[in-house]
Design an enzyme around this catalytic site. Structure first.
Site, PDB file in Angstrom:
ATOM      1  N   HIS A   1      -1.565   1.010   7.312  1.00  0.00           N
ATOM      2  CA  HIS A   1      -2.007   0.972   5.932  1.00  0.00           C
ATOM      3  C   HIS A   1      -1.727   2.343   5.300  1.00  0.00           C
ATOM      4  O   HIS A   1      -1.357   3.286   6.016  1.00  0.00           O
ATOM      5  CB  HIS A   1      -3.503   0.633   5.904  1.00  0.00           C
ATOM      6  CG  HIS A   1      -4.052   0.359   4.534  1.00  0.00           C
ATOM      7  ND1 HIS A   1      -3.434  -0.454   3.621  1.00  0.00           N
ATOM      8  CD2 HIS A   1      -5.194   0.792   3.929  1.00  0.00           C
ATOM      9  CE1 HIS A   1      -4.161  -0.506   2.513  1.00  0.00           C
ATOM     10  NE2 HIS A   1      -5.239   0.244   2.682  1.00  0.00           N
TER      11      HIS A   1
ATOM     12  N   ASN B   1      -8.745   3.711  -1.746  1.00  0.00           N
ATOM     13  CA  ASN B   1      -8.063   2.530  -1.213  1.00  0.00           C
ATOM     14  C   ASN B   1      -7.474   1.724  -2.368  1.00  0.00           C
ATOM     15  O   ASN B   1      -7.718   2.024  -3.539  1.00  0.00           O
ATOM     16  CB  ASN B   1      -9.068   1.695  -0.400  1.00  0.00           C
ATOM     17  CG  ASN B   1      -8.387   0.801   0.612  1.00  0.00           C
ATOM     18  OD1 ASN B   1      -7.156   0.775   0.713  1.00  0.00           O
ATOM     19  ND2 ASN B   1      -9.173   0.059   1.361  1.00  0.00           N
TER      20      ASN B   1
ATOM     21  N   CYS C   1       0.834  -1.212   0.000  1.00  0.00           N
ATOM     22  CA  CYS C   1       0.000   0.000   0.000  1.00  0.00           C
ATOM     23  C   CYS C   1       0.860   1.251   0.000  1.00  0.00           C
ATOM     24  O   CYS C   1       0.488   2.272  -0.577  1.00  0.00           O
ATOM     25  CB  CYS C   1      -0.925  -0.002   1.202  1.00  0.00           C
ATOM     26  SG  CYS C   1      -0.102  -0.447   2.720  1.00  0.00           S
TER      27      CYS C   1
END
Ligand SMILES: *[C@@H]1O[C@H](CO)[C@@H](O)[C@H](O)[C@H]1NC(C)=O
Ligand SMILES: *[C@@H]1O[C@H](CO)[C@@H](O)[C@H](O)[C@H]1NC(C)=O
Length: 361
Positions: A307, A327, A167
């Site tokens: 994240h 996301n 990520c």
């Protein structure tokens, strides 16, 4: 007026690397019977093709976790204050205990590495300061009631990181794409895989990494950033295949790593006057997120960052002002791959570590 707080910290981030595909949980709660739970669990098992369907011991264990998830989902949904509020439901991970989910998400040595990295970062900061590695923004435009960079054609389609914990690379590359699109009016996907395979400076491919250390690696080494088509994604950490004579002139020239805790209006200012940013977040409660604006129960502490996402806009016009957050769990997650997080309380830790960058070509 526009003072950048140069708290310049780098937390070591390990990603949650899940593809979350939700199913809805009926909102009836007081009348829930064990039979209802079993029926729901049966359809859940089929929906996600869970391998324990023929293993009675594992079945019982997973059913217990699933029931706990259901009660949690019902509790979260009861907190909704309006139709814009976040709603939750069963996802692929609803049969995990919180501990199991944490183990998937975080690592034991995370704080050690963060600490080392933090010291390293402060020292490096000095080297940058003559020119200033900080991007300074003019407060050119007053903050409009809403901003959505997606409508300006500078945001690529939502990506899916699959089982690869990168990520940190996705969110950074997404910002490179956006900044080039803003300046050049051409939207190109750039290579996340190049970052996964090649980035040094305490980045570990699919095992995890950090936005700020990736950015300093890119700047220090004047790395040329290839397009996605020249260096396509494989979903695992491979050998770096960067060539000596680069096929791209795209480079990151400077970047910021800042905290906007208690100063989120400055974050909005950056979004307006610069462009989309990459942010570290705590995504643990997103496990059961189906959509709407997250307002509660999303721990903001620095320690809990696990994240990374891209913030592509905000909306101040409704009852609950929110960030538009992209996301990398594919387009089926949340609202077409996006989620909304309320502005103002550092929810999910979204203001702890925010990065913006400039790129040239
Ligand atoms: C379901 O899982 C089994 C193994 O557990 C696998 O062989 C099968 O192909 C899967 N089916 C689908 C539709 O994914
Ligand atoms: C910038 O725009 C020009 C003209 O459209 C295009 O040829 C070039 O490839 C673009 N550069 C980048 C890095 O996207």
């Amino acid at each position: 007026m526009m003072e950048w707080r140069t708290v310049a910290v780098s937390v070591f981030m390990i990603s949650l690397c899940f593809l979350v595909i939700p199913i809805r949980v009926p909102s009836s709660s007081s009348s829930n019977t064990i039979d209802d739970d079993i029926r729901l669990f049966e359809s859940y098992i089929v929906r996600y093709n869970k391998s324990y369907r023929h293993d009675p011991i594992e079945y019982d264990k997973r059913f217990k976790h699933f029931q706990i998830s259901l009660r949690g989902i019902e509790k979260m949904n009861k907190l909704r204050t309006s139709k814009e509020s976040a709603y939750f439901g069963a996802t692929e991970y609803s049969d995990l205990s919180e501990d199991e989910f944490l183990k998937l998400a975080l690592r034991k040595d995370i704080s050690n590495r963060a600490e080392r990295h933090r010291i390293d970062r402060f020292m490096r900061q000095k080297n940058y300061s003559p020119e200033g590695n900080l991007i300074r923004y003019e407060r050119a435009i007053r903050i409009p009631p809403r901003l959505d960079w997606r409508t300006k054609g500078v945001v690529t389609p939502v990506k899916s990181q699959g089982n690869c914990g990168a990520c940190w690379a996705y969110s950074t590359v997404e910002c490179i794409e956006s900044m080039i699109a803003i300046k050049n009016h051409t939207l190109t996907s750039y290579s996340v895989q190049e970052m996964i395979d090649c980035a040094g400076n305490n980045n570990f491919g699919c095992e995890g990494g950090d936005i700020c250390s990736l950015l300093s690696w890119l700047v220090d080494n004047q790395i040329s950033i290839l397009s996605e088509s020249l260096y396509p994604v494989t979903g695992k950490t491979d050998t770096c295949t960067l060539e000596r004579s680069p096929k791209s002139s795209v480079r990151v020239t400077d970047f910021t790593c800042d905290s906007f805790v208690n100063a989120e209006e400055q974050l909005l200012d950056v979004l307006v006057n610069h462009g989309p940013v990459a942010a570290a977040v705590n995504a643990l409660s997103w496990q059961n997120y189906l959509g709407g604006i997250i307002q509660f129960h999303c721990d903001s502490s620095f320690k809990m960052l696990n994240h990374a996402v891209q913030i592509v806009g905000y909306d101040n016009t409704g009852k609950i002002p929110y960030y538009i957050v992209r996301n990398s769990w594919g387009p089926l997650f949340g609202n077409d791959g996006y989620l909304y997080i309320a502005i103002g309380n550092n929810l999910c830790g979204i203001a702890n570590q925010v990065s913006s960058l400039n790129a040239i070509w």
